[in-house]
Scaffold this motif. Structure first.
Motif, PDB file in Angstrom:
ATOM      1  N   MET A   1       0.789  -0.877  -0.423  1.00 38.31           N
ATOM      2  CA  MET A   1      -0.109   0.251   0.186  1.00 38.31           C
ATOM      3  C   MET A   1       0.445   1.413  -0.296  1.00 38.31           C
ATOM      4  N   GLY A   2       2.301   1.584   0.776  1.00 36.34           N
ATOM      5  CA  GLY A   2       2.811   1.913   0.669  1.00 36.34           C
ATOM      6  C   GLY A   2       3.430   2.457  -0.843  1.00 36.34           C
ATOM      7  N   ALA A   3       3.540   1.793  -1.195  1.00 39.09           N
ATOM      8  CA  ALA A   3       3.831   1.798  -2.299  1.00 39.09           C
ATOM      9  C   ALA A   3       3.248   2.753  -4.058  1.00 39.09           C
ATOM     10  N   ILE A   4       2.365   1.911  -3.679  1.00 36.17           N
ATOM     11  CA  ILE A   4       0.557   2.642  -4.590  1.00 36.17           C
ATOM     12  C   ILE A   4       0.420   3.675  -4.304  1.00 36.17           C
ATOM     13  N   ALA A   5       0.507   4.086  -2.558  1.00 33.75           N
ATOM     14  CA  ALA A   5       0.801   5.677  -2.384  1.00 33.75           C
ATOM     15  C   ALA A   5       1.271   7.053  -2.455  1.00 33.75           C
ATOM     16  N   ALA A   6       2.668   6.469  -2.488  1.00 33.34           N
ATOM     17  CA  ALA A   6       3.463   6.970  -3.178  1.00 33.34           C
ATOM     18  C   ALA A   6       3.886   7.604  -5.018  1.00 33.34           C
ATOM     19  N   MET A   7       3.388   7.002  -5.799  1.00 34.52           N
ATOM     20  CA  MET A   7       3.074   6.719  -6.962  1.00 34.52           C
ATOM     21  C   MET A   7       1.988   7.922  -7.658  1.00 34.52           C
ATOM     22  N   PRO A   8       2.180   9.247  -7.646  1.00 34.78           N
ATOM     23  CA  PRO A   8       0.611   9.713  -8.424  1.00 34.78           C
ATOM     24  C   PRO A   8       0.346   9.055  -9.277  1.00 34.78           C
ATOM     25  N   GLY A   9      -1.036   9.163  -8.942  1.00 40.08           N
ATOM     26  CA  GLY A   9      -1.779   8.562 -10.763  1.00 40.08           C
ATOM     27  C   GLY A   9      -2.212   7.793 -10.111  1.00 40.08           C
ATOM     28  N   LEU A  10      -2.007   6.649  -9.147  1.00 36.75           N
ATOM     29  CA  LEU A  10      -2.573   5.155  -8.845  1.00 36.75           C
ATOM     30  C   LEU A  10      -3.760   5.615  -7.423  1.00 36.75           C
ATOM     31  N   GLU A  11      -4.354   7.145  -7.208  1.00 39.28           N
ATOM     32  CA  GLU A  11      -4.959   7.097  -6.109  1.00 39.28           C
ATOM     33  C   GLU A  11      -6.695   5.891  -6.012  1.00 39.28           C
ATOM     34  N   PRO A  12      -6.875   5.688  -7.467  1.00 30.71           N
ATOM     35  CA  PRO A  12      -8.131   4.793  -7.683  1.00 30.71           C
ATOM     36  C   PRO A  12      -7.866   3.128  -6.887  1.00 30.71           C
ATOM     37  N   GLN A  13      -6.374   3.285  -6.841  1.00 30.11           N
ATOM     38  CA  GLN A  13      -5.936   1.698  -6.015  1.00 30.11           C
ATOM     39  C   GLN A  13      -6.108   2.412  -4.297  1.00 30.11           C
ATOM     40  N   LEU A  14      -5.664   3.091  -4.139  1.00 20.65           N
ATOM     41  CA  LEU A  14      -6.042   2.750  -2.641  1.00 20.65           C
ATOM     42  C   LEU A  14      -6.804   2.512  -2.026  1.00 20.65           C
ATOM     43  N   GLU A  15      -8.188   3.009  -2.526  1.00 22.93           N
ATOM     44  CA  GLU A  15      -9.034   2.608  -1.115  1.00 22.93           C
ATOM     45  C   GLU A  15      -9.152   1.154  -1.438  1.00 22.93           C
TER      46      GLU A  15
END
Length: 59
Positions: A1-15
């Motif tokens: 999750m930290g890796a996804i959050a650190a990369m701009p543009g992947l916000e839809p995957q965070l939820e």
């Protein structure tokens, strides 16, 4: 999750990742700790992305 959050543009995957994490037993406090660790590691934008996704889930 930290890796996804650190990369701009992947916000839809965070939820969905936050929801899955909660379904497998992580607590809200543990998920907030991920954001805190990102902030400490120099990724304040990543921390903010987690917190925004987090708000969508709990509201």
């Amino acid at each position: 999750m930290g890796a996804i959050a650190a990369m701009p543009g992947l916000e839809p995957q965070l939820e969905p990742h936050l929801k899955i994490s909660m379904n497998v037993g992580l607590t809200l406090q543990q998920l907030q700790q991920v954001a805190n660790e990102l902030r400490t590691a120099g990724q304040p934008n990543g921390a903010d992305r987690i917190l925004v996704a987090f708000e969508k889930i709990i509201s």
